[in-house]
Structures are given as C-alpha cells and as structure tokens.
Design an enzyme around this catalytic site. Sequence first.
Site, PDB file in Angstrom:
ATOM      1  N   LYS A 111      -0.604  -9.333  -5.714  1.00 15.19           N
ATOM      2  CA  LYS A 111       0.674  -8.821  -6.206  1.00 15.19           C
ATOM      3  C   LYS A 111       1.315  -9.761  -7.214  1.00 15.19           C
ATOM      4  O   LYS A 111       2.015  -9.317  -8.126  1.00 15.19           O
ATOM      5  CB  LYS A 111       1.633  -8.569  -5.036  1.00 15.19           C
ATOM      6  CG  LYS A 111       1.216  -7.386  -4.192  1.00 15.19           C
ATOM      7  CD  LYS A 111       2.335  -6.863  -3.325  1.00 15.19           C
ATOM      8  CE  LYS A 111       1.908  -5.567  -2.654  1.00 15.19           C
ATOM      9  NZ  LYS A 111       2.798  -5.161  -1.578  1.00 15.19           N
ATOM     10  N   LYS A 192      -7.669   0.003  -2.568  1.00 16.39           N
ATOM     11  CA  LYS A 192      -7.141   0.684  -1.374  1.00 16.39           C
ATOM     12  C   LYS A 192      -6.133   1.763  -1.775  1.00 16.39           C
ATOM     13  O   LYS A 192      -5.487   1.659  -2.825  1.00 16.39           O
ATOM     14  CB  LYS A 192      -6.508  -0.329  -0.405  1.00 16.39           C
ATOM     15  CG  LYS A 192      -5.094  -0.715  -0.703  1.00 16.39           C
ATOM     16  CD  LYS A 192      -4.430  -1.385   0.513  1.00 16.39           C
ATOM     17  CE  LYS A 192      -3.003  -1.766   0.121  1.00 16.39           C
ATOM     18  NZ  LYS A 192      -2.212  -2.393   1.137  1.00 16.39           N
ATOM     19  N   LYS A 195       0.705   3.302  -1.715  1.00 12.80           N
ATOM     20  CA  LYS A 195       1.895   4.067  -2.101  1.00 12.80           C
ATOM     21  C   LYS A 195       2.254   3.870  -3.559  1.00 12.80           C
ATOM     22  O   LYS A 195       2.731   4.757  -4.233  1.00 12.80           O
ATOM     23  CB  LYS A 195       3.093   3.548  -1.291  1.00 12.80           C
ATOM     24  CG  LYS A 195       3.282   4.174   0.045  1.00 12.80           C
ATOM     25  CD  LYS A 195       4.427   3.474   0.769  1.00 12.80           C
ATOM     26  CE  LYS A 195       3.935   2.774   2.003  1.00 12.80           C
ATOM     27  NZ  LYS A 195       4.883   1.946   2.701  1.00 12.80           N
TER      28      LYS A 195
HETATM   29  P1  TYM Z   1       2.800  -1.344   4.656  1.00 12.19           P
HETATM   30  O1  TYM Z   1       3.936  -0.407   4.711  1.00 12.19           O
HETATM   31  O2  TYM Z   1       2.328  -1.816   3.341  1.00 12.19           O
HETATM   32  O3  TYM Z   1       1.570  -0.721   5.428  1.00 12.19           O
HETATM   33  C1  TYM Z   1       1.748  -0.162   6.708  1.00 12.19           C
HETATM   34  C2  TYM Z   1       0.448  -0.109   7.481  1.00 12.19           C
HETATM   35  O4  TYM Z   1      -0.490   0.726   6.826  1.00 12.19           O
HETATM   36  C3  TYM Z   1      -1.738   0.040   6.682  1.00 12.19           C
HETATM   37  N1  TYM Z   1      -2.363   0.507   5.436  1.00 12.19           N
HETATM   38  C4  TYM Z   1      -3.614   1.001   5.383  1.00 12.19           C
HETATM   39  N2  TYM Z   1      -4.544   1.190   6.333  1.00 12.19           N
HETATM   40  C5  TYM Z   1      -5.720   1.737   5.933  1.00 12.19           C
HETATM   41  N3  TYM Z   1      -5.977   2.076   4.637  1.00 12.19           N
HETATM   42  C6  TYM Z   1      -5.067   1.907   3.663  1.00 12.19           C
HETATM   43  N4  TYM Z   1      -5.317   2.266   2.411  1.00 12.19           N
HETATM   44  C7  TYM Z   1      -3.804   1.339   4.017  1.00 12.19           C
HETATM   45  N5  TYM Z   1      -2.681   1.043   3.305  1.00 12.19           N
HETATM   46  C8  TYM Z   1      -1.815   0.528   4.202  1.00 12.19           C
HETATM   47  C9  TYM Z   1      -1.342  -1.432   6.593  1.00 12.19           C
HETATM   48  O5  TYM Z   1      -2.436  -2.251   6.933  1.00 12.19           O
HETATM   49  C10 TYM Z   1      -0.225  -1.483   7.601  1.00 12.19           C
HETATM   50  O6  TYM Z   1      -0.747  -1.608   8.915  1.00 12.19           O
HETATM   51  N6  TYM Z   1       3.093  -5.975   6.161  1.00 12.19           N
HETATM   52  C11 TYM Z   1       3.061  -4.673   6.794  1.00 12.19           C
HETATM   53  C12 TYM Z   1       4.399  -4.294   7.389  1.00 12.19           C
HETATM   54  C13 TYM Z   1       4.815  -5.219   8.486  1.00 12.19           C
HETATM   55  C14 TYM Z   1       4.176  -5.407   9.752  1.00 12.19           C
HETATM   56  C15 TYM Z   1       4.945  -6.405  10.413  1.00 12.19           C
HETATM   57  C16 TYM Z   1       3.052  -4.849  10.357  1.00 12.19           C
HETATM   58  C17 TYM Z   1       5.890  -6.052   8.429  1.00 12.19           C
HETATM   59  N7  TYM Z   1       5.961  -6.775   9.599  1.00 12.19           N
HETATM   60  C18 TYM Z   1       4.611  -6.849  11.708  1.00 12.19           C
HETATM   61  C19 TYM Z   1       2.718  -5.293  11.658  1.00 12.19           C
HETATM   62  C20 TYM Z   1       3.504  -6.292  12.308  1.00 12.19           C
HETATM   63  C21 TYM Z   1       2.568  -3.660   5.757  1.00 12.19           C
HETATM   64  O7  TYM Z   1       1.583  -3.863   5.154  1.00 12.19           O
HETATM   65  O8  TYM Z   1       3.276  -2.546   5.573  1.00 12.19           O
END
Ligand code: TYM
Length: 330
Positions: A111, A192, A195
């Site tokens: 990023k 990947k 969003k």
């Molecule tokens: P975020 O919103 O970017 O993603 C949320 C979850 O979706 C999973 N994910 C995917 N899994 C499979 N294939 C994909 N293409 C894909 N894109 C996203 C991410 O791995 C995630 O599980 N940092 C976290 C948010 C967070 C969090 C935490 C998670 C903040 N604090 C504590 C667990 C525990 C995140 O990536 O959000």
Amino acid sequence: MKRLLTGLQPTGVITLGNYIGAIKQMVEYQNDYESYIFVADLHSLTVLNDENNIKENTKSLIALYLACGIDPKKNTIFIQSDNEYHTNLAWILECHTYFGELSRMHQFKEKSKKNTNFSAGLFTYPVLMAADILLYDTDLVPVGIDQKQHVEIARDIAIRFNKKYGETFTVPDCLITKSGTKIMDLVTPDKKMSKSAENKRGVIYLLDSESDIRKKIMSATTDSDMLVKYDKENKPGISNLISIYSSLKNVSIEEVEEEFKNSNYGNFKRAVADIVVEELTKIQEKYNYYINSDCIDKILDENIDKVRKIAKDKYDLVKERISIGRSKKL
Ligand code: TYM
C-alpha cells in the site's frame, strides 16, 4: 469455551473475498466458540478517501453481518471506535514493537508503494490489529490468508510481552479456510479480490445485482486449455473459480474437478455464477430487512458495556504489568 474474534473494515460494500475469507468462517464456528465480530472503523482511517462515508458503511456492514448469518445471540457485535481501550492498548503495544518488524509487513509494503504520501497509521496498522485481538484473550482469529502475517505479529507481540512482564495475553492462532483460500480478482487473477480495485468488473460485491454477478463471472479471465483443473500457477483464473465454487458448495477442490471433468469453461462458469447468485440473493433479501429495521442500534447498545468491561480489565492488567498509572495502594 474458546474465543473467536474478527473484524472487517467499513470501506465500502464488502466483497465475495471478505465473505469467504472471514464472515463465512465466523458463521460456521459460531456454535462452538464464544464469538466477537466488530467493525474495524479505526483501521479504515488509514485509507481515507472522499468517497468513504464510514458511518453509513458501518451500519451497512453490520446489516451484512446479520444477513450473512452472524447470529447476534451467539456473537458479540460491536464497533471498534466505540471502545477506546483498543487505541489505548495499541499505543502501549507500539512501544513494544520494532520498526523493523512493521517495515516487513506485506500489506504496508504494497500500500505504501501505491501512495508514497501515506500516513503513520498505515505503518502502525498491525499494532492496532494486535490490540483488537489481545484485549479479548482471543484464541482464534478467522481471516483470509492476506491477513495471516498480521495475526502472526500479534502472536509475536503477545509472546514477547508475556516473557518480559509475566502471563498477560492469550497467544492467538490464525484460522484460515480449509482450502487456504485467497479469492482473486476475476479480471487479473494474480491479484487478490479487493474492495478498492480500480476495475470493478473483477470484483463481486455482496450487493451486486444478479445480472452484474453473471456478467462478471462469465467474462472472468481463464486460459486456453479448456480443463477445469486446479493449478494456481498456470491456471490462476480457473483455480480461482474452483475455489469460489468449492467454498460456497462446501466441497473439496478434488470434488469440483471431478464434477466438471467433462465440462467446457462456459458450463463451468454458469455453474459458478448459479451458486454465487443463489448465495448472494439470500443474503441480499435479509440485508434489505436488517438495514431498514432498528435492531442494529439495539444490538450495539446491548453489547458495548460488555466489551468495554472485558477490555478495561485487560488494559488495567497491562498498566499494572508495565507499572504505569496510579499505584493501587494510594
Ligand atoms: P478487511 O476489511 O480488509 O478484510 C476483512 C477480511 O476479509 C479477508 N479478505 C479476503 N479473504 C479471501 N480473499 C480475499 N480476496 C480477501 N480480501 C479480504 C481479510 O483477510 C479479512 O479477514 N485487517 C483486517 C481487519 C481487522 C481485523 C482485526 C481482523 C482489524 N482488526 C482483528 C481480525 C482481527 C482486514 O484486513 O480487514
């Protein structure tokens, strides 16, 4: 009972990747664990842009949690920014995390390359995530494989802290889907599904219309060899569609290969589109109910005292351990 915790960022309508990587797993395990699921709105400040209405997205994300089958009786649903102990603990953990460790995080490297004018928050993002996890004595964190490194750093911080100050944090484990799935972009399957992708044709959003879903899947990038076979390296597009089908149908990769061994790509894609449409239509019907009801505020109101109490107890223990604040004897 062991604890499960995960969070998603409210940066727009979530994708099929978010659903398969995180939410679906929470639903599968919600009967067997004490489960916490929150909206990581503070994390979404690291990628602020003008299109983002975090408040609106937060409500919509909670409606989607419910629509996807997250049962509010079995899961404690809350908003990260409603509980100030997340940021309080994050600061203390930052002071126990090395600059070098954070510099090695893949997400940060990726990023920060895209936008060289990044915030300090983008750099310390994994420490806030460690605080989210460690505050609640979390045993398991269901995430997509892209977040594995962040759960690992939370583990490292917990182990280091416990060693230095005595048992304070539960050391969490990462829970990745059985097939270790990372759902990829449909147009560029080496990236990947995200969003924030520039080309929306490669991304399936949970609130996409049926015709959009079908169009996106039918025009997904494949290859010229016409064999429905899982081979991530040489056939990333087909492998991705196999992963989607296998996750939504709850069957193994081998079973998908067997089912479509005599199919052409057109038929296979139609079957993938059918299963995605079936799953998302059910979710969308429920979403429309929840987003127009007043149950979201009720759920949040009911849960906030509970999560603040757990977090405050842990934060007070941490302060004791590192010897800051008012002496208890005063
Ligand atoms: P975020 O919103 O970017 O993603 C949320 C979850 O979706 C999973 N994910 C995917 N899994 C499979 N294939 C994909 N293409 C894909 N894109 C996203 C991410 O791995 C995630 O599980 N940092 C976290 C948010 C967070 C969090 C935490 C998670 C903040 N604090 C504590 C667990 C525990 C995140 O990536 O959000």
